[in-house]
Design an enzyme around this catalytic site. Sequence first.
Site, mmCIF file in Angstrom:
data_model
loop_
_atom_site.group_PDB
_atom_site.id
_atom_site.type_symbol
_atom_site.label_atom_id
_atom_site.label_comp_id
_atom_site.label_asym_id
_atom_site.label_seq_id
_atom_site.Cartn_x
_atom_site.Cartn_y
_atom_site.Cartn_z
ATOM 1 N N THR A 242 51.401 45.451 41.775
ATOM 2 C CA THR A 242 52.867 45.480 41.623
ATOM 3 C C THR A 242 53.446 44.158 42.101
ATOM 4 O OG1 THR A 242 53.034 46.451 43.825
ATOM 5 C CG2 THR A 242 53.241 47.980 41.993
ATOM 6 N N ILE A 243 54.565 43.779 41.502
ATOM 7 C CA ILE A 243 55.359 42.686 42.078
ATOM 8 C C ILE A 243 56.241 43.377 43.114
ATOM 9 C CG2 ILE A 243 57.009 42.811 40.107
ATOM 10 C CD1 ILE A 243 57.785 39.878 40.727
ATOM 11 N N SER A 244 56.256 42.838 44.345
ATOM 12 C CA SER A 244 57.017 43.476 45.421
ATOM 13 C C SER A 244 58.520 43.394 45.147
ATOM 14 C CB SER A 244 56.740 42.764 46.747
ATOM 15 O OG SER A 244 55.368 42.738 47.013
ATOM 16 N N HIS B 242 59.859 40.332 49.500
ATOM 17 C CA HIS B 242 59.484 38.921 49.370
ATOM 18 C C HIS B 242 60.265 38.081 50.386
ATOM 19 C CE1 HIS B 242 57.898 39.489 45.012
ATOM 20 N NE2 HIS B 242 56.895 39.380 45.848
ATOM 21 N N GLU C 97 43.729 35.143 43.546
ATOM 22 C CA GLU C 97 43.917 36.473 42.946
ATOM 23 C C GLU C 97 42.602 36.847 42.273
ATOM 24 O OE1 GLU C 97 46.355 39.030 42.448
ATOM 25 O OE2 GLU C 97 44.640 39.791 41.324
ATOM 26 N N HIS C 98 42.128 38.099 42.443
ATOM 27 C CA HIS C 98 40.794 38.434 41.904
ATOM 28 C C HIS C 98 40.794 38.974 40.479
ATOM 29 C CE1 HIS C 98 40.574 42.844 43.581
ATOM 30 N NE2 HIS C 98 41.748 42.568 43.070
ATOM 31 N N ASP D 162 37.735 36.162 45.192
ATOM 32 C CA ASP D 162 37.916 37.201 46.206
ATOM 33 C C ASP D 162 38.679 36.627 47.399
ATOM 34 O OD1 ASP D 162 37.808 39.216 48.040
ATOM 35 O OD2 ASP D 162 35.685 39.660 47.751
ATOM 36 N N GLY D 163 39.930 37.027 47.509
ATOM 37 C CA GLY D 163 40.808 36.499 48.554
ATOM 38 C C GLY D 163 40.393 36.892 49.957
HETATM 39 N N1 SAH Z 1 52.806 39.047 46.076
HETATM 40 C C1 SAH Z 1 52.315 39.643 44.840
HETATM 41 C C2 SAH Z 1 51.667 40.960 45.202
HETATM 42 C C3 SAH Z 1 50.830 41.538 44.118
HETATM 43 S S1 SAH Z 1 50.124 43.124 44.546
HETATM 44 C C4 SAH Z 1 53.499 39.848 43.913
HETATM 45 O O1 SAH Z 1 54.580 40.172 44.422
HETATM 46 O O2 SAH Z 1 53.365 39.692 42.696
HETATM 47 C C5 SAH Z 1 48.661 42.644 45.415
HETATM 48 C C6 SAH Z 1 47.701 41.777 44.640
HETATM 49 O O3 SAH Z 1 46.508 41.625 45.416
HETATM 50 C C7 SAH Z 1 47.282 42.334 43.288
HETATM 51 O O4 SAH Z 1 47.605 41.408 42.296
HETATM 52 C C8 SAH Z 1 45.763 42.509 43.441
HETATM 53 O O5 SAH Z 1 45.083 42.244 42.230
HETATM 54 C C9 SAH Z 1 45.445 41.498 44.520
HETATM 55 N N2 SAH Z 1 44.185 41.736 45.245
HETATM 56 C C10 SAH Z 1 43.690 42.891 45.764
HETATM 57 N N3 SAH Z 1 42.492 42.689 46.354
HETATM 58 C C11 SAH Z 1 42.212 41.361 46.219
HETATM 59 C C12 SAH Z 1 41.115 40.536 46.610
HETATM 60 N N4 SAH Z 1 40.042 41.025 47.254
HETATM 61 N N5 SAH Z 1 41.174 39.219 46.315
HETATM 62 C C13 SAH Z 1 42.237 38.705 45.639
HETATM 63 N N6 SAH Z 1 43.292 39.426 45.226
HETATM 64 C C14 SAH Z 1 43.288 40.747 45.514
#
Ligand code: SAH
Length: 258
Positions: free
Chosen positions: A77-79, A84, A144-145, A177-178
Amino acid sequence: MAWTSTGSSNAELIDNMLRNGILGEVVGAVVDGSQSEAEAASERVARAMKKVDRANYVRDKRDAYQDSPQSIGHGATISAPHMHAYAASHLLPYLPPGGRVLDVGSGSGYLSAVFYHLINDPHGERQSLSSPHTESKPLVTCIEHIAQLTDWSVSNLKRDGLDEALETGQIDMVTGDGRLGYPPNAPYDAIHVGAAAPELPQELVDQLAPGGRMFIPIGTYLQNIYHIDKDETGKVTQTEVMGVRYVPLTDRKSQEEE
Ligand code: SAH
């Protein structure tokens, strides 16, 4: 809260958040200091958010200027805009000119764009880093993964006028992988984690610069935002900030199966 700040344009959404006191409230809750310092901080956050048109970061443009989260597909989701603003406020003192930030789980790219504008704000605070960086590296690293989300966020940033920042490498959008951070661009003065980690990833702590701060939701069912602060000697402290509900920081397969 959602409908009271909804606007017919991006500027109206941010102005409504300012007028309703939401921006002041979220920023004031974070900024230690006088009322005028909190006001200056909320103006700074508002200025950066006005440069980022939320319509460029949502799937359905009709919902763009609502102060609520929206699905962006792939279990993400976009927060909501006030969340934000809240995240940006927590990291504000760690985003001076020349500062470096890592946005983990960057999703739509919206908050990464806000971070970029905060670091580049010509009217921003003139505070400087206690240990300025000597090598030239990206100002904003996003990880982003989900590759489809990374690609989509690059097109969102371009549509929002940040093509040059991407081309010059001031914004670096990485698929990966973040939980492991992104060592090539480390250390980071600020690390934002946009998804809830079951426990604090040590790799992220290691990539935080001395004097830096990480903003991270930790927990599974019950989640809290934590500040992870590293002092100049490398000592790390962890402070619980508030209860929240974020999507999990997980592996790709589990997320796509949700
Ligand atoms: N700040 C973003 C939040 C998106 S939701 C916004 O407002 O658009 C959280 C995000 O974390 C998702 O896009 C999900 O794909 C990502 N995510 C979850 N686990 C992850 C990981 N291990 N590595 C990278 N991204 C991850």
